[in-house]
Motif scaffolding. Sequence first.
Motif, short mmCIF file in Angstrom:
data_model
loop_
_atom_site.label_atom_id
_atom_site.label_comp_id
_atom_site.label_asym_id
_atom_site.label_seq_id
_atom_site.Cartn_x
_atom_site.Cartn_y
_atom_site.Cartn_z
N ALA A 60 -7.70 -4.74 -3.73
CA ALA A 60 -6.50 -4.66 -2.90
C ALA A 60 -5.37 -5.46 -3.53
N PHE A 62 -0.72 -5.13 -3.87
CA PHE A 62 0.49 -4.34 -3.61
C PHE A 62 1.02 -3.72 -4.89
N LEU A 207 -0.72 -1.21 -0.47
CA LEU A 207 -1.94 -1.77 -1.06
C LEU A 207 -2.72 -0.66 -1.76
#
Length: 273
Positions: A60, A62, A207
């Motif tokens: 995970a 961004f 994400l």
Amino acid sequence: MAGMTLVANARMYAATPAAAAAWKLFFRWLADKSGVDLAVIDYAFPAPLAALWSRPDLGAAFMCGFPFVRSQYRPKPLAAPIPAGARYAGRPVYMTDLVVRADAPYRTLEDTFGGRLGYTVEDSHSGYNALRHHLLPYRSSLRPALYGKRIGPLYTPRRVLEAIIDGTIDLGPLDGYALDLTKRHEPAVAQRVRTLATTDPAPIPFLIASADCPDEIVHRLRSALLSFGDDPRCAELRDALCLAGFAPVVEADYALIAAWDQEAQAAGYSCPA
């Protein structure tokens, strides 16, 4: 990838130390909720974001929509944040705030023309593509360049903010959600700048997991993220992160970002200036 610990990082929105700490708590919640083993790693500037996005063990992190739509080997989208605040209208969008120092004499965007313009990096939507799109209508054959000097790459919203405050640049683009986080956790810093204009909304960075991440793990992470906005245990964390929740990623929406790039290129405006 079975039995492997995946890594997680919120570099793009670790706008302040307090925000970075809140994201670490968030990833611990995500690991607990999803049952996926996540190791939160530090990955601060100047480490290249492209290397983070291409990690085979990424669980995970961004990613900006601009490099995503230009990528030939795309990672797997998990979910998109929905920033809190009326201007987002409960949607997974964001804007770029074009800011100056609070004590600067400028009252309109046009007042800054001829000055020094900052930008983050060429593959950034908020710090480059959206800035260029907003400036495009002000250009003409008689005025192809709006600013006397372009300064960059500054790489991160924080470095843009610092460049405005210390007088290195006159106008700079700040990811609106990153600015929200700064206002929440470092109001004294945020008060040193002032917004002159705001771009049109665009789909927000989201994400992602590695392109090689098993679909079953992606599903577990995605399901947990989509429950974040309704989890009563997360009320304080939502407040700290200025978030209402998460939404599914609609990849087709990000075509808007590519369209803005194509429009600027067609006009011969490859660089904001």
